[in-house]
Motif scaffolding. Structure first.
Motif, short mmCIF file in Angstrom:
data_model
loop_
_atom_site.label_atom_id
_atom_site.label_comp_id
_atom_site.label_asym_id
_atom_site.label_seq_id
_atom_site.Cartn_x
_atom_site.Cartn_y
_atom_site.Cartn_z
N PHE A 26 -66.34 -44.54 -32.19
CA PHE A 26 -66.20 -45.85 -31.57
C PHE A 26 -66.90 -45.89 -30.22
N GLY A 27 -66.90 -44.77 -29.50
CA GLY A 27 -67.60 -44.69 -28.22
C GLY A 27 -69.10 -44.86 -28.40
N SER A 32 -73.65 -48.00 -27.46
CA SER A 32 -74.97 -48.48 -27.86
C SER A 32 -75.10 -49.99 -27.65
N ILE A 33 -74.02 -50.72 -27.86
CA ILE A 33 -74.06 -52.17 -27.64
C ILE A 33 -74.06 -52.49 -26.14
N PRO A 37 -78.43 -54.23 -22.54
CA PRO A 37 -79.03 -54.92 -21.39
C PRO A 37 -79.73 -53.97 -20.41
N ALA A 38 -79.23 -52.76 -20.29
CA ALA A 38 -79.81 -51.83 -19.32
C ALA A 38 -81.01 -51.06 -19.88
N VAL A 39 -80.90 -50.63 -21.12
CA VAL A 39 -81.94 -49.76 -21.70
C VAL A 39 -82.84 -50.51 -22.67
N GLY A 40 -82.32 -51.55 -23.26
CA GLY A 40 -83.09 -52.31 -24.25
C GLY A 40 -82.65 -51.94 -25.65
N PRO A 41 -83.35 -52.44 -26.63
CA PRO A 41 -82.96 -52.21 -28.03
C PRO A 41 -82.94 -50.74 -28.45
N LEU A 44 -79.65 -49.04 -29.31
CA LEU A 44 -79.02 -49.20 -30.62
C LEU A 44 -79.26 -48.01 -31.54
N LEU A 45 -80.15 -47.11 -31.14
CA LEU A 45 -80.38 -45.91 -31.95
C LEU A 45 -79.18 -44.97 -31.94
N ALA A 46 -78.27 -45.14 -30.99
CA ALA A 46 -77.07 -44.30 -30.94
C ALA A 46 -76.03 -44.75 -31.97
#
Length: 92
Positions: A26-27, A32-33, A37-41, A44-46
């Motif tokens: 869950f973490g 990842s969500i 905003p900080a890292v970009g899309p 979402l790879l996490a």
């Protein structure tokens, strides 16, 4: 004649270990969500890594939690084509 059915087993060796896997999964999803905003899309790879922690999906993790908690507490007995679920008696 006794027949055995292999059912999917999502249980862990202990409840704390299972809860730790859930916290990690869950973490990873939440992180990842939250990091988009900080890292970009690329953040979402996490999210797919959570599937490894869950050993499948969050539903599989939940089923595994129930199996882990009920392990050695419930006993399924099948005789004459009828199966019953009873609590296992513990030796004193």
């Amino acid at each position: 004649m006794k027949t055995t059915t292999r059912e999917p087993n999502f249980a862990s060796k202990s409840v704390p270990r299972h809860l730790a896997r859930g916290a990690l999964g869950f973490g990873l999803i939440a992180g990842s969500i939250a990091l988009v905003p900080a890292v970009g899309p690329v953040a979402l790879l996490a999210a797919p890594l959570s599937l490894i922690a869950f050993r499948g999906c969050p539903t599989c993790w939940t089923v595994g939690l129930i199996q882990t908690v009920s392990r050695n507490r419930l006993q399924r007995t099948c005789a004459n084509g009828t199966c019953t679920l009873t609590t296992r008696t513990r030796p004193d």
